[in-house]
Design an enzyme around this catalytic site. Structure first.
Site, short mmCIF file in Angstrom:
data_model
loop_
_atom_site.label_atom_id
_atom_site.label_comp_id
_atom_site.label_asym_id
_atom_site.label_seq_id
_atom_site.Cartn_x
_atom_site.Cartn_y
_atom_site.Cartn_z
N LYS A 1 74.05 63.88 -39.98
CA LYS A 1 74.85 65.42 -39.52
C LYS A 1 75.38 65.52 -37.87
O LYS A 1 76.28 66.46 -37.30
CB LYS A 1 74.35 66.74 -39.67
CG LYS A 1 74.03 67.38 -40.80
CD LYS A 1 75.30 67.28 -41.92
CE LYS A 1 75.00 67.71 -43.19
NZ LYS A 1 76.64 67.96 -43.58
N TYR B 1 68.30 62.95 -42.46
CA TYR B 1 69.36 64.34 -42.68
C TYR B 1 69.87 64.77 -41.46
O TYR B 1 71.21 64.95 -40.82
CB TYR B 1 68.95 65.04 -42.50
CG TYR B 1 69.56 66.15 -43.41
CD1 TYR B 1 70.88 66.56 -44.09
CD2 TYR B 1 69.84 67.94 -42.84
CE1 TYR B 1 71.91 67.05 -43.99
CE2 TYR B 1 70.11 68.53 -42.76
CZ TYR B 1 71.64 68.88 -43.97
OH TYR B 1 72.12 69.90 -43.40
N ASP C 1 81.89 61.39 -57.86
CA ASP C 1 80.80 60.92 -56.80
C ASP C 1 80.85 60.86 -55.85
O ASP C 1 81.13 59.87 -55.10
CB ASP C 1 79.53 59.82 -57.70
CG ASP C 1 78.18 60.05 -56.99
OD1 ASP C 1 77.75 60.27 -55.73
OD2 ASP C 1 77.57 58.64 -57.92
N SER D 1 76.38 71.00 -40.23
CA SER D 1 75.06 71.83 -40.14
C SER D 1 74.96 72.13 -38.74
O SER D 1 75.44 71.70 -37.75
CB SER D 1 74.09 71.42 -41.17
OG SER D 1 72.75 71.87 -40.24
#
Length: 255
Positions: A163, A159, A63, A144
């Protein structure tokens, strides 16, 4: 001198159980690397083994949001395979969460996986390489296009911030390695829209998000294999070449 220089070497891929991670695992197996797939769903990783591929697959439970789990995974690799030569930081999460109403646990999950987990894996891989005198290792972050642009809709800012952090961390890592006189290379692949489990399962998304994607129902998507090919491209370059960032977008992506 291409990716064959890594044949038989050990690559660790995080978030390996599905989507981009699974495609990267299988691409590296086809090129003869010994691949350690790490994810919580270890049985899904085992299903990725390819009978006719020259590489060998090892599946381990891990994890990325849990430092103890990461350290245990790296110890297993060192004890059983000698150490990590290539690290692909693929694990990532993207829950939709408002900056004004979002839950702290959602923000923490994003940062723990996308930023801290990635950084811990990177540190452990680099320290392992340096301790063994490995000077041709490679660290690749799966970033991304979100790391290069402002948020497209509300609920995605945390998010996107994570990134952007990955992009900054990559350049910081490059400078750290240069300062050490190391020739370990680093790079990132920044995909646009990719058809994965996460993008296919939008049932739990907020209404605004569903509305946004319904307007783009005919939007083109990349396949996970497209991103795996970008990783192979990076690894295939001459040691004097460091491809720092590959931005891959589907033809016709409207945002």
């Amino acid at each position: 001198m291409g990716i064959e220089k890594y044949k038989g070497r050990v690559a660790l891929v995080t978030g390996a159980s599905a989507g981009i991670g699974a495609a990267i695992v299988q691409a590296l197996l086809k090129h003869g690397l010994t691949v350690v797939g790490m994810a919580r769903r270890v049985e899904k990783i085992k299903e990725l083994a390819l009978k006719d591929a020259p590489g060998k697959l090892h599946a381990i439970a891990g994890d990325v949001s849990d430092e103890a789990s990461i350290l245990a995974a790296f110890k297993w690799v060192k004890d059983n395979l000698g150490g990590v030569d290539v690290l692909i930081n693929n694990a990532g999460v993207f829950p939709f969460t408002s900056l004004t109403e979002g839950k702290t646990e959602d923000w923490k999950r994003i940062l723990d996986v996308n930023v801290l987990g990635l950084s811990i894996c990177t540190r452990e891989a680099v320290q392992d390489m340096l301790s063994r005198g490995v000077d041709d290792g490679f660290i690749i972050h799966i970033n991304s296009v979100a790391g290069h642009t402002p948020p497209t809709i509300d609920g995605m800012a945390m998010y996107y911030a994570s990134k952007h952090a990955v992009k900054v961390l990559l350049e910081g890592l490059r400078k750290d390695l240069v300062a050490k006189g190391s020739k370990i290379r680093v790079g990132e692949v920044s995909p646009g829209a990719v058809r994965t489990e996460g993008t296919s399962n939008m049932a739990a998304a907020p209404p605004k998000v569903l509305e946004f994607f319904s307007e783009l129902k005919d939007m083109p998507f990349l396949e996970s294999e497209d991103i795996a090919e970008a990783v192979v491209y990076m690894l295939s370059q001459h040691p004097r070449v460091q491809v720092h960032d590959v931005i891959v977008m589907p033809t016709g992506q409207p945002f």
